[in-house]
Design a protein around this motif. Sequence first.
Motif, PDB file in Angstrom:
ATOM      1  N   LYS A  35      -2.151   5.952  -1.392  1.00 60.55           N
ATOM      2  CA  LYS A  35      -3.083   5.042  -0.716  1.00 60.55           C
ATOM      3  C   LYS A  35      -3.614   3.967  -1.658  1.00 60.55           C
ATOM      4  N   CYS A  36      -2.865   3.680  -2.708  1.00 60.43           N
ATOM      5  CA  CYS A  36      -3.291   2.627  -3.630  1.00 60.43           C
ATOM      6  C   CYS A  36      -2.490   1.359  -3.361  1.00 60.43           C
ATOM      7  N   LEU A  37      -3.020   0.243  -3.840  1.00 62.96           N
ATOM      8  CA  LEU A  37      -2.328  -1.028  -3.725  1.00 62.96           C
ATOM      9  C   LEU A  37      -1.487  -1.262  -4.980  1.00 62.96           C
TER      10      LEU A  37
ATOM     11  N   LYS B  72       0.849  -1.186   0.000  1.00 66.92           N
ATOM     12  CA  LYS B  72       0.000   0.000   0.000  1.00 66.92           C
ATOM     13  C   LYS B  72       0.885   1.237   0.000  1.00 66.92           C
TER      14      LYS B  72
END
Length: 279
Positions: free
Chosen positions: A265-267, A260
């Motif tokens: 805040k993205c995977l 993350k």
Amino acid sequence: MLAPKIISNKFTDWNQKHKAPFGSEWWYKFVNSKNRGSNFAWRNRFKIPYLLMQQIGAFGFQHNSQTRIFEYPWCFFATPLEAGMRVLEVGAGASGFQFILAEHGLEVTSVDPLINPSEKVDWLFTSHQFNYLNQAFRGKVNFIQDFLQNAQIESNTYDRVFSISAIEHIPPEEVAPLVKEIARILKPGGFFIATIDLFLDCYPFTAKISNRYGSNISICSLIEASGLRIKVGNPCELYGYPEFKPENIHQQLDEFLVVKDPWEKCLILTQCIILEKVT
């Protein structure tokens, strides 16, 4: 292939030996703390005495994603490496990988324009800083400050070309010219070893085209444009192939290394390929 969730002991040992991917533990904790002087130390890291830089380790001078825990050792062990081989890293920046390759007796060239990849990414790194870092780690890396397409490198020159999470940061229209140039400079029988981020907040997983780091690029189109032969890479896990299904990736997330990003805040997952020049 996508980087697996479980990191082998071989990779863990390599990371420990080379203080990858963040430099010495004490340094990583200090510069990421709110202690007095931590921001000052990070801003002035390219002015630190050579001996202290060596104690920090070659990987301690660039912010790295947790995905590098897999990427660096995987790239190192992906194909046999022998002292004296000519290798090139594209978009290395301040990464320690280039210096570790040189430490192992490889003849290393690093090509990077050292400019911001986009207006959204604040990447400040100069040729003077690179040269200082290079000298701290024995000055064995030949640095070319330019885009690879402009570097005028002789054809059939390199045994290996590495690109570690760099291609996804360039504009999509520049990917084909880049990989064609990589194919040109590789020796017959040489390999292109690459890791490429897969963003789960961008198309084809969402309607969003890109994030602050870049966009998901078609690995299938990349390979076709290069003219190289795929040696390692599972089409089911490489975006752009018909076999790649976003819903299947979501269902198998427990099997992959998923990181993350603290800012976006993205995977993020890591696609890994090895391409061979057969003629």
